[in-house]
Design a protein around this motif. Sequence first.
Motif, PDB file in Angstrom:
ATOM      1  N   GLY A  60     -29.792  12.472  70.744  1.00  0.00           N
ATOM      2  CA  GLY A  60     -30.970  13.126  70.178  1.00  0.00           C
ATOM      3  C   GLY A  60     -32.177  13.169  71.074  1.00  0.00           C
ATOM      4  N   ALA A  61     -32.050  12.817  72.344  1.00  0.00           N
ATOM      5  CA  ALA A  61     -33.204  12.815  73.239  1.00  0.00           C
ATOM      6  C   ALA A  61     -33.776  14.222  73.402  1.00  0.00           C
ATOM      7  CB  ALA A  61     -32.808  12.242  74.600  1.00  0.00           C
ATOM      8  N   LEU A  62     -32.913  15.203  73.638  1.00  0.00           N
ATOM      9  CA  LEU A  62     -33.380  16.574  73.842  1.00  0.00           C
ATOM     10  C   LEU A  62     -33.966  17.143  72.559  1.00  0.00           C
ATOM     11  CD1 LEU A  62     -30.365  17.887  75.966  1.00  0.00           C
ATOM     12  CD2 LEU A  62     -32.631  17.218  76.807  1.00  0.00           C
ATOM     13  N   THR A  63     -33.281  16.938  71.446  1.00  0.00           N
ATOM     14  CA  THR A  63     -33.751  17.459  70.159  1.00  0.00           C
ATOM     15  C   THR A  63     -35.081  16.847  69.780  1.00  0.00           C
ATOM     16  OG1 THR A  63     -31.445  17.731  69.470  1.00  0.00           O
ATOM     17  CG2 THR A  63     -33.117  17.778  67.745  1.00  0.00           C
ATOM     18  N   THR A  64     -35.242  15.553  70.002  1.00  0.00           N
ATOM     19  CA  THR A  64     -36.496  14.881  69.645  1.00  0.00           C
ATOM     20  C   THR A  64     -37.641  15.377  70.522  1.00  0.00           C
ATOM     21  OG1 THR A  64     -35.267  12.911  68.959  1.00  0.00           O
ATOM     22  CG2 THR A  64     -37.617  12.636  69.389  1.00  0.00           C
ATOM     23  N   ALA A  65     -37.412  15.493  71.814  1.00  0.00           N
ATOM     24  CA  ALA A  65     -38.470  15.955  72.720  1.00  0.00           C
ATOM     25  C   ALA A  65     -38.886  17.388  72.413  1.00  0.00           C
ATOM     26  CB  ALA A  65     -38.006  15.842  74.164  1.00  0.00           C
ATOM     27  N   LEU A  66     -37.932  18.205  71.964  1.00  0.00           N
ATOM     28  CA  LEU A  66     -38.207  19.627  71.711  1.00  0.00           C
ATOM     29  C   LEU A  66     -38.461  19.922  70.242  1.00  0.00           C
ATOM     30  CD1 LEU A  66     -35.389  21.109  73.988  1.00  0.00           C
ATOM     31  CD2 LEU A  66     -37.841  20.999  74.500  1.00  0.00           C
ATOM     32  N   ALA A  67     -38.679  18.891  69.446  1.00  0.00           N
ATOM     33  CA  ALA A  67     -38.804  19.071  67.998  1.00  0.00           C
ATOM     34  C   ALA A  67     -39.904  20.061  67.621  1.00  0.00           C
ATOM     35  CB  ALA A  67     -39.056  17.720  67.320  1.00  0.00           C
ATOM     36  N   GLY A  68     -40.959  20.133  68.418  1.00  0.00           N
ATOM     37  CA  GLY A  68     -42.051  21.058  68.126  1.00  0.00           C
ATOM     38  C   GLY A  68     -41.635  22.517  68.196  1.00  0.00           C
ATOM     39  N   HIS A  69     -40.468  22.784  68.785  1.00  0.00           N
ATOM     40  CA  HIS A  69     -39.953  24.150  68.899  1.00  0.00           C
ATOM     41  C   HIS A  69     -38.840  24.420  67.883  1.00  0.00           C
ATOM     42  CE1 HIS A  69     -42.293  24.831  72.542  1.00  0.00           C
ATOM     43  NE2 HIS A  69     -41.949  23.605  72.914  1.00  0.00           N
ATOM     44  N   HIS A  70     -38.666  23.498  66.933  1.00  0.00           N
ATOM     45  CA  HIS A  70     -37.721  23.663  65.821  1.00  0.00           C
ATOM     46  C   HIS A  70     -36.296  23.988  66.292  1.00  0.00           C
ATOM     47  CE1 HIS A  70     -41.279  23.629  63.238  1.00  0.00           C
ATOM     48  NE2 HIS A  70     -41.806  24.523  64.063  1.00  0.00           N
ATOM     49  N   PRO A  71     -35.731  23.171  67.149  1.00  0.00           N
ATOM     50  CA  PRO A  71     -34.400  23.476  67.679  1.00  0.00           C
ATOM     51  C   PRO A  71     -33.290  23.275  66.646  1.00  0.00           C
ATOM     52  CG  PRO A  71     -35.063  21.298  68.386  1.00  0.00           C
ATOM     53  CD  PRO A  71     -36.258  21.894  67.690  1.00  0.00           C
ATOM     54  N   VAL A  72     -32.146  23.856  66.947  1.00  0.00           N
ATOM     55  CA  VAL A  72     -30.917  23.626  66.189  1.00  0.00           C
ATOM     56  C   VAL A  72     -30.026  22.734  67.045  1.00  0.00           C
ATOM     57  CG1 VAL A  72     -28.901  24.674  65.103  1.00  0.00           C
ATOM     58  CG2 VAL A  72     -31.092  25.903  65.124  1.00  0.00           C
ATOM     59  N   GLN A  73     -29.664  21.582  66.523  1.00  0.00           N
ATOM     60  CA  GLN A  73     -28.765  20.694  67.255  1.00  0.00           C
ATOM     61  C   GLN A  73     -27.337  20.885  66.744  1.00  0.00           C
ATOM     62  OE1 GLN A  73     -27.889  16.481  66.322  1.00  0.00           O
ATOM     63  NE2 GLN A  73     -29.114  15.988  68.136  1.00  0.00           N
ATOM     64  N   ILE A  74     -26.379  21.011  67.659  1.00  0.00           N
ATOM     65  CA  ILE A  74     -24.964  21.099  67.305  1.00  0.00           C
ATOM     66  C   ILE A  74     -24.241  19.953  67.996  1.00  0.00           C
ATOM     67  CG2 ILE A  74     -22.863  22.488  67.377  1.00  0.00           C
ATOM     68  CD1 ILE A  74     -24.597  24.983  67.471  1.00  0.00           C
ATOM     69  N   THR A  75     -23.598  19.104  67.216  1.00  0.00           N
ATOM     70  CA  THR A  75     -22.952  17.928  67.777  1.00  0.00           C
ATOM     71  C   THR A  75     -21.628  17.657  67.085  1.00  0.00           C
ATOM     72  OG1 THR A  75     -23.192  15.545  68.230  1.00  0.00           O
ATOM     73  CG2 THR A  75     -24.167  16.368  66.202  1.00  0.00           C
ATOM     74  N   ASP A  76     -20.706  17.028  67.809  1.00  0.00           N
ATOM     75  CA  ASP A  76     -19.447  16.573  67.215  1.00  0.00           C
ATOM     76  C   ASP A  76     -19.533  15.125  66.779  1.00  0.00           C
ATOM     77  OD1 ASP A  76     -16.660  16.681  66.498  1.00  0.00           O
ATOM     78  OD2 ASP A  76     -16.231  15.561  68.330  1.00  0.00           O
ATOM     79  N   SER A  77     -20.656  14.472  67.048  1.00  0.00           N
ATOM     80  CA  SER A  77     -20.759  13.026  66.846  1.00  0.00           C
ATOM     81  C   SER A  77     -21.646  12.679  65.646  1.00  0.00           C
ATOM     82  CB  SER A  77     -21.324  12.359  68.107  1.00  0.00           C
ATOM     83  OG  SER A  77     -21.645  11.004  67.865  1.00  0.00           O
ATOM     84  N   TYR A  78     -21.056  12.003  64.670  1.00  0.00           N
ATOM     85  CA  TYR A  78     -21.844  11.498  63.541  1.00  0.00           C
ATOM     86  C   TYR A  78     -22.864  10.475  64.023  1.00  0.00           C
ATOM     87  CZ  TYR A  78     -22.978   8.939  59.248  1.00  0.00           C
ATOM     88  OH  TYR A  78     -23.647   8.325  58.215  1.00  0.00           O
ATOM     89  N   LEU A  79     -22.471   9.605  64.941  1.00  0.00           N
ATOM     90  CA  LEU A  79     -23.397   8.601  65.449  1.00  0.00           C
ATOM     91  C   LEU A  79     -24.531   9.265  66.218  1.00  0.00           C
ATOM     92  CD1 LEU A  79     -20.955   5.812  66.701  1.00  0.00           C
ATOM     93  CD2 LEU A  79     -22.064   6.036  64.466  1.00  0.00           C
ATOM     94  N   GLY A  80     -24.214  10.326  66.974  1.00  0.00           N
ATOM     95  CA  GLY A  80     -25.262  11.067  67.666  1.00  0.00           C
ATOM     96  C   GLY A  80     -26.241  11.704  66.701  1.00  0.00           C
ATOM     97  N   ARG A  81     -25.728  12.223  65.590  1.00  0.00           N
ATOM     98  CA  ARG A  81     -26.614  12.823  64.591  1.00  0.00           C
ATOM     99  C   ARG A  81     -27.508  11.764  63.948  1.00  0.00           C
ATOM    100  NH1 ARG A  81     -24.625  16.523  59.514  1.00  0.00           N
ATOM    101  NH2 ARG A  81     -24.374  18.072  61.174  1.00  0.00           N
ATOM    102  N   GLN A  82     -26.930  10.599  63.635  1.00  0.00           N
ATOM    103  CA  GLN A  82     -27.736   9.525  63.044  1.00  0.00           C
ATOM    104  C   GLN A  82     -28.787   9.021  64.028  1.00  0.00           C
ATOM    105  OE1 GLN A  82     -26.758  10.442  60.002  1.00  0.00           O
ATOM    106  NE2 GLN A  82     -27.137   8.315  59.424  1.00  0.00           N
ATOM    107  N   ALA A  83     -28.433   8.960  65.310  1.00  0.00           N
ATOM    108  CA  ALA A  83     -29.408   8.571  66.322  1.00  0.00           C
ATOM    109  C   ALA A  83     -30.549   9.578  66.376  1.00  0.00           C
ATOM    110  CB  ALA A  83     -28.741   8.459  67.694  1.00  0.00           C
ATOM    111  N   THR A  84     -30.220  10.853  66.274  1.00  0.00           N
ATOM    112  CA  THR A  84     -31.252  11.898  66.272  1.00  0.00           C
ATOM    113  C   THR A  84     -32.190  11.703  65.099  1.00  0.00           C
ATOM    114  OG1 THR A  84     -29.737  13.469  67.317  1.00  0.00           O
ATOM    115  CG2 THR A  84     -31.661  14.382  66.206  1.00  0.00           C
TER     116      THR A  84
END
Length: 384
Positions: A60-84
Amino acid sequence: MNCLTTSWGEFALTRFPEDSRDLLRAWDASDAYLLRHLEGIDGEPTDLSGTVVVLGDRWGALTTALAGHHPVQITDSYLGRQATRANLARAGVEEDTVRLLSTRDTPPERIDVLLVRVPKSLALLEDQLRRLAPAVHAGTVVVGTGMVTEIHTSTLKLFEQILGPTRTSLAVKKARLIFCTPDPRLTRTASPWPRSYTLPTDVGPASGLTVTNHAGIFCAERLDIGTRFFLRNLPRRRGPERVVDLGCGNGVVGTAAALANPEAEVLFVDESYQAVASAEATFRANAGPAARAEFRVGDGLSGVPAESVDLVLNNPPFHTHQAMTDATAYRMFAGSREVLRPGGELWVIGNRHLGYHVKLRRLFGNCEVVTSDPKFVILRAVKR
């Protein structure tokens, strides 16, 4: 916890589940390199006013840093999503600021900026690029990122074949960027995944079964030797009981257990959305209509009631991305002890050199070798 500094702010980031003893960062040089490029440090800043899609963001590093631009995150990882989710909350960002999708969800209809954190699996990259390609247009900015050890000629060929002309940047701190210019004239085919294969006739109850694999699954085109050994030596049990295929992958172990004991109910668990989809497809194709099963994407056995399970079957991973670690295995073992009923059993297969017996004896107070060969060992621990 480590801080990632960008022009959009400084972000304290962690992996999931958070562990103060974990020395592994939630971001690396390739994440930082991509963000610097978007900021325009090496040229013009990237226009992020359209639909921004972040594919494969590990923690979630990229998604968090770019949150002000309302990104869409696509991931295969449940743990990655929870980290985000955790990293967004720590940064004071409302979760609905971003859109969190799995690799199994329908992607956006239009993508103006596509940012790709190159995954370990080339098959998963191909599958996702083909799924996203219809939403990419001539003006879409496509930038990939990864460490130099993760970007190969085959990686670049995929971008070029599916999206358009591709080139790479110079390496900075052992990281590299991929620049791709979409070509709408390309003839694009559908993803070749999922794929299926038939098991050999010498693997016990699973002999001759058809196994379905979505992209990104370990050994998706053949049966690996460790699983083959496990299938040949699964416990022989009868009667109504609750069985868990923990870290199920394509579900072949849990399906074999269901076929060996038709009265059992099997819970298939994995943190990969692709894996759980594969497990369900494998089970449905081979188990009878009366067979009972549950399929769950999640963090190990979290959410499974204590003392509700009779048997756990587990082939734990010993790495996370490029890092070797036994932390995941230990959490799986501890979770198994929590959910097993008294007298319930955990069966584990692993490489002999990993020494899982030490951790199992510490947790359960007992551990026996069921069988072994020069490479693998199958261990059994009983909840007392």
